[in-house]
Scaffold this motif. Structure first.
Motif, mmCIF file in Angstrom:
data_model
loop_
_atom_site.group_PDB
_atom_site.id
_atom_site.type_symbol
_atom_site.label_atom_id
_atom_site.label_comp_id
_atom_site.label_asym_id
_atom_site.label_seq_id
_atom_site.Cartn_x
_atom_site.Cartn_y
_atom_site.Cartn_z
ATOM 1 N N CYS A 203 0.828 -1.217 0.000
ATOM 2 C CA CYS A 203 0.000 0.000 0.000
ATOM 3 C C CYS A 203 0.855 1.256 0.000
ATOM 4 N N GLY A 204 2.164 1.104 0.149
ATOM 5 C CA GLY A 204 3.043 2.263 0.098
ATOM 6 C C GLY A 204 3.657 2.604 1.448
ATOM 7 N N LEU A 205 3.081 2.074 2.527
ATOM 8 C CA LEU A 205 3.684 2.288 3.852
ATOM 9 C C LEU A 205 4.921 1.405 3.978
ATOM 10 N N GLN A 206 5.957 1.930 4.610
ATOM 11 C CA GLN A 206 7.217 1.197 4.707
ATOM 12 C C GLN A 206 7.147 0.168 5.841
ATOM 13 N N LEU A 207 7.463 -1.070 5.542
ATOM 14 C CA LEU A 207 7.417 -2.110 6.577
ATOM 15 C C LEU A 207 8.350 -1.818 7.750
ATOM 16 N N TYR A 208 9.450 -1.131 7.466
ATOM 17 C CA TYR A 208 10.341 -0.648 8.514
ATOM 18 C C TYR A 208 9.628 0.034 9.670
ATOM 19 N N ASN A 209 8.567 0.773 9.292
ATOM 20 C CA ASN A 209 7.923 1.656 10.264
ATOM 21 C C ASN A 209 6.748 1.009 10.978
ATOM 22 N N PHE A 210 6.596 -0.297 10.821
ATOM 23 C CA PHE A 210 5.511 -0.977 11.523
ATOM 24 C C PHE A 210 5.980 -1.412 12.904
ATOM 25 N N GLY A 211 5.098 -1.250 13.880
ATOM 26 C CA GLY A 211 5.359 -1.763 15.220
ATOM 27 C C GLY A 211 4.785 -3.151 15.359
ATOM 28 N N GLN A 212 4.497 -3.543 16.603
ATOM 29 C CA GLN A 212 3.967 -4.880 16.835
ATOM 30 C C GLN A 212 2.626 -5.058 16.115
ATOM 31 N N THR A 213 2.401 -6.282 15.676
ATOM 32 C CA THR A 213 1.177 -6.639 14.953
ATOM 33 C C THR A 213 0.109 -7.045 15.967
ATOM 34 N N ILE A 214 -1.124 -6.669 15.700
ATOM 35 C CA ILE A 214 -2.191 -7.087 16.619
ATOM 36 C C ILE A 214 -3.216 -7.953 15.888
ATOM 37 N N SER A 215 -4.012 -8.681 16.663
ATOM 38 C CA SER A 215 -5.110 -9.472 16.113
ATOM 39 C C SER A 215 -6.395 -8.952 16.722
ATOM 40 N N ILE A 216 -7.405 -8.776 15.894
ATOM 41 C CA ILE A 216 -8.699 -8.303 16.394
ATOM 42 C C ILE A 216 -9.681 -9.471 16.373
ATOM 43 N N ASN B 126 -21.340 -10.193 24.976
ATOM 44 C CA ASN B 126 -20.797 -10.371 26.322
ATOM 45 C C ASN B 126 -19.280 -10.285 26.385
ATOM 46 N N TRP B 127 -18.637 -10.282 25.259
ATOM 47 C CA TRP B 127 -17.186 -10.422 25.260
ATOM 48 C C TRP B 127 -16.584 -9.476 24.239
ATOM 49 N N LYS B 128 -15.976 -8.418 24.734
ATOM 50 C CA LYS B 128 -15.354 -7.433 23.851
ATOM 51 C C LYS B 128 -13.905 -7.211 24.293
ATOM 52 N N PRO B 129 -13.037 -8.151 23.982
ATOM 53 C CA PRO B 129 -11.643 -8.035 24.448
ATOM 54 C C PRO B 129 -10.874 -6.981 23.665
ATOM 55 N N THR B 130 -10.329 -5.996 24.364
ATOM 56 C CA THR B 130 -9.613 -4.897 23.689
ATOM 57 C C THR B 130 -8.150 -4.855 24.124
ATOM 58 N N SER B 131 -7.582 -6.047 24.358
ATOM 59 C CA SER B 131 -6.191 -6.065 24.829
ATOM 60 C C SER B 131 -5.222 -5.559 23.756
ATOM 61 N N PHE B 132 -5.685 -5.477 22.519
ATOM 62 C CA PHE B 132 -4.826 -4.939 21.455
ATOM 63 C C PHE B 132 -4.679 -3.423 21.550
ATOM 64 N N TYR B 133 -5.599 -2.783 22.283
ATOM 65 C CA TYR B 133 -5.685 -1.321 22.261
ATOM 66 C C TYR B 133 -4.407 -0.615 22.727
ATOM 67 N N PRO B 134 -3.844 -0.987 23.889
ATOM 68 C CA PRO B 134 -2.611 -0.301 24.309
ATOM 69 C C PRO B 134 -1.437 -0.535 23.359
ATOM 70 N N LYS B 135 -1.465 -1.643 22.628
ATOM 71 C CA LYS B 135 -0.389 -1.883 21.650
ATOM 72 C C LYS B 135 -0.472 -0.884 20.495
ATOM 73 N N ILE B 136 -1.689 -0.608 20.043
ATOM 74 C CA ILE B 136 -1.847 0.398 18.976
ATOM 75 C C ILE B 136 -1.345 1.741 19.473
ATOM 76 N N LYS B 137 -1.706 2.059 20.712
ATOM 77 C CA LYS B 137 -1.318 3.362 21.260
ATOM 78 C C LYS B 137 0.207 3.468 21.380
ATOM 79 N N TYR B 138 0.822 2.404 21.877
ATOM 80 C CA TYR B 138 2.283 2.433 22.027
ATOM 81 C C TYR B 138 2.949 2.583 20.655
ATOM 82 N N ASN B 139 2.461 1.821 19.685
ATOM 83 C CA ASN B 139 2.996 1.948 18.329
ATOM 84 C C ASN B 139 2.865 3.380 17.827
ATOM 85 N N ARG B 140 1.670 3.949 17.997
ATOM 86 C CA ARG B 140 1.429 5.282 17.422
ATOM 87 C C ARG B 140 2.238 6.361 18.133
#
Lengths: 295, 295
Positions: free
Chosen positions: A122-135, A141-155
């Protein structure tokens, strides 16, 4: 004798490497891992292309509970264990590798393209990617958002985040099981649309301003590495309304977007997108992100 | 007509995908990018395998200054531009893609394995990698350590860091040029040993405790994806003394190492290594890292 774990790439029967193809043809046994990803073609097409009609489908239960049925035969003859993408990228088959080696079986990998690499198209450099998350799929009853702080840390570090989306294959139908029948639900592959909705909901739950659904640049990608792949860039609110077609889908939440990345990405940007462009011209709103830095 | 940018994978002529091979055979022109990475075989072996004797080597000068010679012919016939690894992983060819599209040339990618994916073969999960860094050759006057804060940010977030190592191909010999001759230095590929030394020196320069040369777990990898690949895990001080053999090499500086990762990595660990195992048993010394959190 060797257990070859062979990546099949992302599209169809012709994405195998020449080396991989030779090994598949000459193996005594061939297993196809069929629960963490999919090609655009089925087992029959692979069999016809490989010139053999004895590929055994290995579902999650088989790989996780009966792995020895895959690697023990490799004591007497070469075995090919086929996986979509690369053997060690999006899904790592560490467990079967460790167990095979413990049993004295030699393991060799045949690498191939994976979504984690192809996302760079897509044009974004793979170099600049942080940890990968799974959604994972949310339910009432179940909305696990444990990926959320990882996105924040990456950003906060300026990095992009690749979000791999949930796949449900051969999930038991619990209603039918209550009636004593073993029935599986039809396979489900999370779309960019559902992922965007869940990411918007996650921001409402967490309120950490990891990203802004109205202004943070994101990229929706479908059928990566296939001729009809679809790439659309815009905010989560915008991507939620786009049609990406058949699976598999994934999403990228951008961090700091450099000039060359923006130039390469621009053809995919929704016209009139409300993505925020900051003072330096890059699509990254550091100020908004740092206003609420509680990770 | 199409400009195909075709990944060749990591090892030899048989790492191309079947689709890639078909496209190379049917293209009007074939160029081989030969300055950002290397296969274990040369142009002649590729030509013989592809059944053609007209591959044009494209060095840095050619790709960066004469890119139109590659994509303009794609207006009249298919052109294959071959790159080691994947077209958009370690080295992104964004520039030639953007320029080709601006010139009205259709560009398609044929993905393949890359070092950034194959690095997962050591047992560390690719999910847990942060941004990738490049380590350039230091000399007496120039020791750029801009990669250093990136390693620290990755590690504070628990992430591993893949370090790609400098390659010098077709570097001009300035001494000879002063005498009016155009002479190129022999190619140089940074070894794990040199990288480890420079990383140790970088810690001495920056003093940020991003990693500890005596205790932080690192992994040296050589010839990824090739039959004689070499993986050795230990501290930087330990890796500095190991023999990894022929290029290409890369290094991983570990963040938080999970149980499954440690189990998969253990066969590669130097016997008696002084890697620090923290209270929870993982090879990650958060306390030391956070003592001096000045990124």
């Amino acid at each position: 004798m060797v257990l070859y774990i062979i990546g099949l790439g992302l599209h169809d029967e012709k994405d195998v490497t020449v080396r991989g193809l030779e090994l598949i043809k000459s193996s005594s046994n061939v297993f196809l891992e069929a629960y963490t990803s999919i090609l655009s073609v089925g087992k029959e097409r692979l069999e016809s292309f490989y010139g053999r009609n004895d590929i055994v489908i290995a579902d999650r239960d088989f790989v996780e509970c009966h792995a020895e049925e895959i690697y023990v035969p490799a004591k007497d003859g070469d075995v090919s264990f086929l996986v979509v993408g690369d053997p060690v990228c999006a899904t790592t088959h560490s467990d079967i590798m460790i167990r095979a080696r413990e049993a004295g079986v030699k393991v060799e990998l045949v690498h191939n393209a994976s979504a984690m690499g192809a996302a760079g198209c897509c044009g974004l450099q793979l170099y600049n990617f942080g940890q990968t998350i799974s959604i994972p799929y949310f339910d009432d009853n179940w909305k696990p958002t444990s990926f959320y702080p990882k996105i924040k840390y990456n950003r906060l570090g300026g990095m992009h985040t690749l979000c791999l989306l949930d796949i449900k294959v051969k999930e038991p139908d619990f209603e039918a099981m209550k009636r004593g029948k073993i029935v599986y639900l039809p396979p489900r592959f999370m779309s960019v649309n559902v992922a965007a909705e869940q990411l918007i909901e996650s921001e409402e739950i967490r309120k950490g301003k990891a990203y802004n659904p109205q202004s943070t640049l994101c990229v929706g990608l479908a059928r990566l590495g296939q001729p009809d792949q679809c790439i659309i860039a815009g905010t989560l609110e915008e991507l939620k309304e786009q049609d990406f077609g058949a699976p598999l889908h994934c999403v990228i939440i951008c961090g700091e977007v450099h000039d060359m990345e923006l130039e390469a990405l621009r053809p995919y940007l929704i016209e009139g997108s409300k993505c925020v462009v900051d003072a330096e011209g890059s699509l990254f709103d550091r100020e908004a992100l740092e206003q609420n830095d509680d990770k």
